[in-house]
Design an enzyme around this catalytic site. Structure first.
Site, mmCIF file in Angstrom:
data_model
loop_
_atom_site.group_PDB
_atom_site.id
_atom_site.type_symbol
_atom_site.label_atom_id
_atom_site.label_comp_id
_atom_site.label_asym_id
_atom_site.label_seq_id
_atom_site.Cartn_x
_atom_site.Cartn_y
_atom_site.Cartn_z
ATOM 1 N N ASP A 254 10.417 68.780 0.905
ATOM 2 C CA ASP A 254 8.953 68.880 0.842
ATOM 3 C C ASP A 254 8.515 70.344 0.862
ATOM 4 O O ASP A 254 7.568 70.741 0.177
ATOM 5 C CB ASP A 254 8.320 68.124 2.019
ATOM 6 C CG ASP A 254 8.836 66.694 2.112
ATOM 7 O OD1 ASP A 254 9.070 66.082 1.058
ATOM 8 O OD2 ASP A 254 9.040 66.205 3.241
ATOM 9 N N GLY B 84 28.830 60.374 3.104
ATOM 10 C CA GLY B 84 28.140 59.863 1.917
ATOM 11 C C GLY B 84 28.376 60.842 0.779
ATOM 12 O O GLY B 84 27.517 61.082 -0.066
ATOM 13 N N HIS C 298 8.348 62.495 6.144
ATOM 14 C CA HIS C 298 9.056 62.773 4.896
ATOM 15 C C HIS C 298 8.852 61.650 3.882
ATOM 16 O O HIS C 298 9.783 61.212 3.227
ATOM 17 C CB HIS C 298 10.556 62.987 5.202
ATOM 18 C CG HIS C 298 11.383 63.350 4.002
ATOM 19 N ND1 HIS C 298 11.098 64.421 3.193
ATOM 20 C CD2 HIS C 298 12.494 62.769 3.479
ATOM 21 C CE1 HIS C 298 12.006 64.499 2.226
ATOM 22 N NE2 HIS C 298 12.857 63.505 2.370
ATOM 23 N N ILE D 115 19.689 63.049 6.158
ATOM 24 C CA ILE D 115 18.991 63.091 4.869
ATOM 25 C C ILE D 115 18.633 61.678 4.424
ATOM 26 O O ILE D 115 17.656 61.457 3.722
ATOM 27 C CB ILE D 115 19.887 63.783 3.806
ATOM 28 C CG1 ILE D 115 20.028 65.281 4.106
ATOM 29 C CG2 ILE D 115 19.353 63.561 2.392
ATOM 30 C CD1 ILE D 115 21.030 66.006 3.224
ATOM 31 N N ARG E 43 11.542 47.153 -0.428
ATOM 32 C CA ARG E 43 11.740 48.323 0.451
ATOM 33 C C ARG E 43 12.381 47.890 1.768
ATOM 34 O O ARG E 43 13.127 48.627 2.380
ATOM 35 C CB ARG E 43 10.401 49.022 0.722
ATOM 36 C CG ARG E 43 9.923 49.830 -0.455
ATOM 37 C CD ARG E 43 8.754 50.741 -0.126
ATOM 38 N NE ARG E 43 8.331 51.438 -1.327
ATOM 39 C CZ ARG E 43 8.902 52.533 -1.786
ATOM 40 N NH1 ARG E 43 9.934 53.061 -1.164
ATOM 41 N NH2 ARG E 43 8.462 53.117 -2.892
ATOM 42 N N GLY F 159 25.350 63.439 -2.295
ATOM 43 C CA GLY F 159 26.566 63.887 -1.609
ATOM 44 C C GLY F 159 27.450 64.807 -2.428
ATOM 45 O O GLY F 159 27.978 65.795 -1.907
#
Length: 329
Positions: A151, A8, A179, A118, A88, A14
């Protein structure tokens, strides 16, 4: 000889992540993979005078196989940001499918690599990765990590406004749970060195760590989300893992892991009722060497936050597991 892969690599996270890894002296070879633009990104970065030899691959001509073969560490920021009119759930299906495909590539071409996820939503994409690797009989829970370092970075940075510490990274703050939103639980009571947060500021500070991403989305005014800070956080975790794999001891960073497969994780799984959870993990050559449990030391304020976190995470995790068990058409 360390080969790193960014899957990515042409996206908003990326590209800066690839830049940071190209500049990292711990990386000897860097392979960039994406569905567009990777040869151009690689050509641009190849002019940087650093150790890493770099190549960019597209899906054509066995690009995935060439990029992943021989990899020691694969960092996955791949996915698309939410576009206007997209729910979503739409976003989840697309990004879940992207992660599933890339992890199938890991299982086939570099099953022994450390895998750093990620791609959002991490609370669901890490279980997806685990289920794909289990199906392929290639799952090593000590080498699969959900990157929650952003975070931690936010907690360190935002608390600086209270402590006045010149270098915010010198204040170690465990951030545990998941997360996203309420699943993120900063344990300010366990900060080292200790920080004294006035009671009237604690709610706002906690909320800012949990929903810091919204701040960036609003400031970018529809032009994107937290990409640069996420790239930095992803690099920070990758660099710590590479240092630990190189023999550096005492490297500890919170990360979202499959608890039953990590030493020390079973007790945390029993306490939380969850198989996946982010806790401070000591890193080593084997990957996740030891999970540390900060939950018994949480204060009453943090225990309330943890209850909301557990409820939110249960659904997120089962959504990821279900996606692999019954993939949508």
């Amino acid at each position: 000889m360390v080969k790193a892969v960014v899957a990515g690599a042409s996206g908003g996270i990326g590209q800066p992540l690839s830049l940071l890894l190209k500049a990292c002296p711990l990386v000897d070879k860097l392979a960039l993979y994406d569905v567009v633009n990777t040869p151009g990104v690689a050509a641009d970065l190849s002019h940087i005078s650093s150790v890493a030899q770099i190549e960019g691959f597209l899906p054509a001509d066995d690009g995935l196989k060439k990029a992943f073969t021989g990899a020691d560490i694969v960092v996955i920021p791949a996915g698309i940001p939410r576009k206007p009119g997209m729910t979503r759930d739409d976003l989840f299906k697309i990004n879940a499918g992207i992660v599933k495909g890339l992890i199938e590539g890991v299982a086939q071409f570099c099953p022994d690599a450390y895998v750093l996820v990620i791609s959002n939503p991490v609370n669901s994409t890490v279980p997806i990765a685990a289920e794909v690797l289990k199906k392929a009989n290639k799952f090593n829970p000590q080498k699969l990590f959900g990157v929650t370092t952003l975070d931690v970075v936010r907690a360190e940075t935002f608390v600086q406004g209270i402590t006045g510490e010149k270098d915010p990274a010198k204040t170690v703050i465990p951030v545990i749970g998941g997360h996203s939103g309420e699943t993120i639980v900063p344990l300010f009571s366990q900060a080292k060195p200790a920080v004294n947060i006035p009671a009237d500021k604690l709610d706002a500070l906690t909320n800012r760590v949990q929903f810091g991403g919204d701040e960036v989305v609003k400031a970018k005014d529809g032009a994107g989300s937290a990409t640069l800070s996420m790239a930095y956080a992803g690099f920070r975790f990758a660099e710590k893992l590479l240092k630990a794999a190189n023999g550096e001891s005492g490297v500890i960073e919170p990360t979202f892991v499959y608890l039953p497969g990590v030493p020390g994780g079973d007790a945390i799984a029993k306490e939380t009722g969850l198989e996946y959870f982010s806790v401070p993990v000591e890193l080593g050559k084997e990957g996740a060497k030891q999970a540390h449990n900060p939950i018994p030391s949480a204060n009453d304020y943090e225990k309330k936050l943890l209850q909301a976190c557990y409820d939110g995470l249960k659904g997120n995790i089962s959504k990821g597991v279900e996606f692999v068990a019954n993939p949508p058409n």
